[in-house]
Design a protein around this motif. Structure first.
Motif, mmCIF file in Angstrom:
data_model
loop_
_atom_site.group_PDB
_atom_site.id
_atom_site.type_symbol
_atom_site.label_atom_id
_atom_site.label_comp_id
_atom_site.label_asym_id
_atom_site.label_seq_id
_atom_site.Cartn_x
_atom_site.Cartn_y
_atom_site.Cartn_z
ATOM 1 N N ILE A 97 -7.524 4.154 9.310
ATOM 2 C CA ILE A 97 -6.656 3.918 8.156
ATOM 3 C C ILE A 97 -7.433 4.286 6.899
ATOM 4 O O ILE A 97 -8.645 4.114 6.834
ATOM 5 N N ASP A 98 -6.723 4.809 5.930
ATOM 6 C CA ASP A 98 -7.336 5.228 4.668
ATOM 7 C C ASP A 98 -6.938 4.235 3.579
ATOM 8 O O ASP A 98 -5.773 4.166 3.183
ATOM 9 N N LEU A 154 0.869 -2.600 5.130
ATOM 10 C CA LEU A 154 1.068 -2.438 6.570
ATOM 11 C C LEU A 154 0.905 -0.963 6.895
ATOM 12 O O LEU A 154 1.624 -0.113 6.372
ATOM 13 N N TYR A 155 -0.057 -0.667 7.769
ATOM 14 C CA TYR A 155 -0.288 0.695 8.240
ATOM 15 C C TYR A 155 0.374 0.814 9.607
ATOM 16 O O TYR A 155 0.018 0.099 10.542
ATOM 17 N N ALA A 201 5.834 5.158 3.955
ATOM 18 C CA ALA A 201 5.021 4.092 4.543
ATOM 19 C C ALA A 201 3.648 4.624 4.937
ATOM 20 O O ALA A 201 3.511 5.779 5.355
ATOM 21 N N SER A 202 2.644 3.781 4.811
ATOM 22 C CA SER A 202 1.288 4.157 5.204
ATOM 23 C C SER A 202 1.198 4.218 6.722
ATOM 24 O O SER A 202 1.840 3.457 7.430
ATOM 25 N N GLY A 244 1.901 -2.166 13.595
ATOM 26 C CA GLY A 244 0.693 -1.504 13.140
ATOM 27 C C GLY A 244 -0.400 -2.491 12.781
ATOM 28 O O GLY A 244 -0.570 -3.511 13.442
ATOM 29 N N VAL A 245 -1.122 -2.202 11.709
ATOM 30 C CA VAL A 245 -2.210 -3.056 11.247
ATOM 31 C C VAL A 245 -1.898 -3.500 9.821
ATOM 32 O O VAL A 245 -1.668 -2.667 8.932
ATOM 33 N N LEU A 246 -1.887 -4.816 9.612
ATOM 34 C CA LEU A 246 -1.646 -5.391 8.305
ATOM 35 C C LEU A 246 -2.992 -5.653 7.640
ATOM 36 O O LEU A 246 -3.840 -6.348 8.197
#
Length: 184
Positions: free
Chosen positions: A121-122, A100-101, A113-114, A67-69
């Motif tokens: 992303i929020d 981590l999304y 988990a997000s 995902g996106v960190l």
């Protein structure tokens, strides 16, 4: 999706960030330096972040396999009242953020988990949680705050020599008067 849950929209929340430019390419990086207004309800009745006050974000968004960190800092202004003397207090608070999304479809070990929704992303839950964890349980205007007089409510910081002399408990008042009669 239940009717009470609204899809993410950067037009409705400045803490919703678009990650489209990162793609799903591991190693892609974007830095985000911006100031956004604070949402309502960060903190408690005693101390918190005033709604619409600035949140300075200094973040790094990095695409990874899952995902996106998101890492970096968020700086907010905290306002409230001293827990002893009830005087207004205000101070800046810098928090470290790291989350981590996960991309849609990635199964996490942690059910809480997000997640990335679409390409959005929020950050609001992350910022809210980190700020609340850093807020003092009993905010003080200063470490040695003397508080208020228990009898009259006078601020003892402004009048450190304040006192009411020897006070007799009203429940013993008649006995004290009787004692005075015996001494005469």
């Amino acid at each position: 999706m239940s009717p009470s849950v609204r899809p993410l929209d950067p037009r409705h929340s400045p803490l919703v960030i678009d990650t489209h430019d990162l793609g799903r390419q591991a190693g892609a990086l974007r830095e985000l330096h911006t100031t956004v207004p604070a949402p309502e309800g960060i903190g408690s009745e005693i101390i918190g972040v005033p709604p619409a006050s600035p949140i300075a974000l200094d973040l790094r968004l990095e695409s990874v396999v899952e995902g996106v960190l998101v890492t970096g800092t968020a700086t907010v202004s905290v306002a409230g009242e001293c827990g002893r003397c009830l005087e207004p207090i205000e101070f800046p608070l810098e928090i470290d953020v790291q989350e981590l999304y996960l991309y849609p479809g990635v199964e996490p070990d942690d059910v809480e988990a997000s997640r990335i929704e679409g390409e959005l992303i929020d950050l609001e839950p992350l910022v809210r949680d980190e700020v609340v964890l850093e807020l003092p349980f009993m905010p003080l205007c200063r470490e040695d705050c003397a508080g208020l007089c228990q009898t009259c409510g006078q601020n003892l910081n402004a009048e450190p020599d304040h006192n009411h002399g020897d006070q007799i408990d009203p429940r013993w008042g008649d006995l004290a008067a009787w004692r005075g009669d015996q001494e005469n």
